[in-house]
Design a protein around this motif. Structure first.
Motif, PDB file in Angstrom:
ATOM      1  N   THR A  97      -0.560   1.468   8.879  1.00  0.00           N
ATOM      2  CA  THR A  97       0.055   2.786   8.726  1.00  0.00           C
ATOM      3  C   THR A  97      -0.320   3.668   9.912  1.00  0.00           C
TER       4      THR A  97
ATOM      5  N   ILE B 225       4.798  -1.002   7.320  1.00  0.00           N
ATOM      6  CA  ILE B 225       3.917  -0.855   6.163  1.00  0.00           C
ATOM      7  C   ILE B 225       4.328  -1.822   5.058  1.00  0.00           C
TER       8      ILE B 225
ATOM      9  N   VAL C 235      -1.943   4.761   2.508  1.00  0.00           N
ATOM     10  CA  VAL C 235      -0.856   5.400   3.257  1.00  0.00           C
ATOM     11  C   VAL C 235      -1.235   6.834   3.675  1.00  0.00           C
TER      12      VAL C 235
END
Lengths: 291, 317
Positions: free
Chosen positions: B204, B243, B114
């Protein structure tokens, strides 16, 4: 610029074609690349280091002067010959799996997209099939069907079928509304001619792109199955089998696992990059959707 | 809201039905008579026939499917041919290592992917972005076991920092401390996280970079709040749904990876149980495991769908 020139101008395609082309040449020319019979084993040459050479006994009893470029394995077989011959099996399985998955998925996708009656049932079935993790389904199928080259190809292809089916179905759904299909139908063109002559050619580009991705994942899955000891019989030289054999003594002889990877990884990378490049050039609409 | 929950849960049922059907048929496809396998080599034909009746193998296929499903709903997955124990017992013994491996991998992958994807989107075209796009193609081309052996070679054999293989349990009579448990799992976690990182980071990057083009980001910047807050509170929060979705979809890859990783690191979990079961042609165990893994995958994705309600207040089905 025509299509071929546009393809060649794409860096990913160029890399993919060169590496994959080299690998195909290696596979085809395997007997002429300084190899010996990949299943010949000589107990005088067990676990020899890279570059050792000597009089190597072949299966028919004759001996031959051989340098072991990648060393030998725990059975006294020439690793280099096994890896080179392994290219045949790995590439062959990849190509056959891609063709089989495209034919099955393409056929069912056309059925589901064109005939509303089968659509719901077929697609629910595909959803269910997709819910089983691909490697697990392949493993279970190999367990049920037994491990031969053809059953391994089938076992790897079946988990890929739902994805191809979905793709083809969505293509057919939009193509069947096009004026040229409507015109063909108005002229009472038989359904199979509409499907194969009018719809299929327009769905070909995304199908080819999908096929390359299927081939890349098939080469990987075959290696994984063989590595786990669940794939092709261990006497058949495949990259996965060679690695599986080297697994037991990895800490002393890491090369037996790592050298086949030097062939496997570039091959899969080349096929993946080829797919990326083909998608960008042939199918810009699909590329944007996929991003 | 309740209607949505109900509809979503009902939609899972046909998927689970097909999964159970496929899993059941795989056992039927297998050559050999299960009754003969259970009866053993010295059995007479009458013994085999008796076992066939016991197992319901003399009935029609749909009836057999009905019997099997009935048992599954009562928590009975049958008996292992090879180890002669209930399949559920075998599975229960092996759950801990697999859950340790899987949870740790997801957490590690999120912690790496992330931030990586967010920064790549923030500085699009920068070195980190280019590195990430190269890494994500490579991540899909290197088989899990090659990554595993490279890590073993480097960290366990060469540097001798971490153990080569094996597993130390957290619970039970042979429980080791959390540190010993973790030391054994660091390499497997890293191995399995590799593909997952590639997958999550790519999504992401795509969804954060899309969020960054929105008007509310310009507004936030115009208000003069810090760039970190813009990225975290405005861009990332709005990129959460894709995500979480890809984490759910990636569970299928994770399950395949678990089987391979447990074999590489000799972890006695569900993955290595699967491999052993296939090698022994122990079909009830294979059946139970495929069913368990697939149902978990479907249910996790159901949870993912339901989490949209929390993550995106705009979604009101």
């Amino acid at each position: 610029m025509n299509n071929l020139q546009r393809l060649w101008a794409n860096g990913s395609v160029k890399f993919g074609v060169v590496v994959l082309g080299t690998m195909i040449l290696v596979a085809l020319l395997a007997p002429f690349l300084g190899t010996v019979d990949p299943s010949a084993m000589d107990s005088n040459f067990i676990n020899k280091a890279v570059g050792v050479s000597g009089q190597f006994a072949l299966l028919d009893g004759s001996t031959v002067q051989q340098t072991f470029w990648l060393g030998t394995d725990s059975f006294g077989r020439d690793l280099y010959s096994r890896v080179v011959y392994g290219a045949r099996v790995s590439l062959g399985v990849g190509a056959c799996t891609a063709v089989l998955a495209l034919v099955l998925g393409g056929g069912m996708g056309m059925l589901a997209g064109y005939f509303r009656t089968v659509d719901a049932v077929l697609m629910r079935f595909m959803d269910g099939l997709m819910a089983i993790p691909a490697i697990l389904l392949a493993i279970a199928l190999v367990a049920a069907l037994g491990a031969t080259i053809s059953t391994v190809v089938v076992a790897i292809a079946i988990p890929e079928v739902p994805r191809v089916t979905r793709l083809v179905r969505s293509l057919v759904l939009s193509l069947r509304e096009e004026p040229f299909v409507e015109a063909a139908r108005a002229l009472a063109t038989p359904t199979h001619i509409i499907l194969f002559r009018h719809i299929l050619p327009n769905a070909l580009a995304p199908l080819i792109v999908q096929g390359t991705f299927v081939a890349a994942s098939a080469v990987l899955t075959e290696a994984i199955l063989s590595f786990l000891g669940l794939g092709l019989p261990p006497d058949i030289p495949t990259w996965g089998n060679i690695m599986a054999e080297g697994r037991v003594q990895f800490s002393q002889y890491p090369g037996n696992v790592l050298y086949p990877a030097l062939f496997l990884v570039p091959t899969v990378l080349a096929v993946n990059l080829l797919g990326d490049g083909l998608r960008d050039v042939l199918d810009p609409k699909f590329a944007r959707r996929g991003a | 809201m309740l209607q949505f929950l109900l509809r979503r849960i009902l939609a899972v049922l046909p998927v689970l039905f097909v999964v159970s059907l496929v899993v059941f048929l795989i056992l039927r496809l297998a050559p050999g008579d299960p009754a003969a396998v259970i009866a053993g080599n010295s059995a007479t034909n009458e013994d085999i026939a008796k076992i066939q009746v016991q197992l319901g193998l003399d009935r029609s296929i749909p009836v057999q499917y009905g019997i099997w499903m009935g048992n599954v709903f009562q928590g009975d997955l049958g008996f292992s041919y090879y180890l002669n124990k209930p399949v559920t017992e075998l599975i229960a013994q092996r759950v801990e290592p697999t859950l340790s491996l899987a949870f740790g991998t997801v957490i590690l992958a999120l912690l790496i992917a992330v931030p990586l994807g967010t920064v790549a989107a923030w500085r699009m075209g920068g070195w980190l972005d280019r590195l990430l796009s190269g890494f994500s193609v490579a991540g899909f081309s290197v088989p899990v076991f090659v990554i595993g052996y490279l890590l073993i070679y480097l960290f366990a054999i060469r540097l001798e920092w971490l153990p080569v293989q094996g597993y130390k349990s957290l619970s039970g009579p042979s429980a080791a401390g959390p540190w010993a448990w973790m030391r054994q799992l660091i390499l497997p976690w890293m191995t399995l996280a590799m593909i997952y990182v590639a997958l999550i980071a790519r999504v992401t990057r795509a969804s954060v970079s899309e969020a960054l083009t929105e008007d509310y980001i310009r507004t936030a910047r115009a208000k003069g709040i810090s760039e970190t807050a813009v990225l975290l509170r405005h861009a990332l929060a709005n990129a959460a749904v894709p995500i979480v979705t890809v984490v759910g979809i990636g569970i299928a890859l994770l399950i395949g990876g678990v089987v391979v990783t447990e074999t590489v690191y000799a972890i006695p979990g569900l993955g290595s149980l699967t491999v052993d079961a296939v090698l022994n042609r122990d079909f009830p165990v294979i059946q139970g495991l495929v069913l368990l893994f697939s149902v978990s995958y479907v249910l996790i994705n159901l949870l993912v769908d339901l989490s949209y309600l929390v993550l995106d207040p705009r979604i009101r089905y």
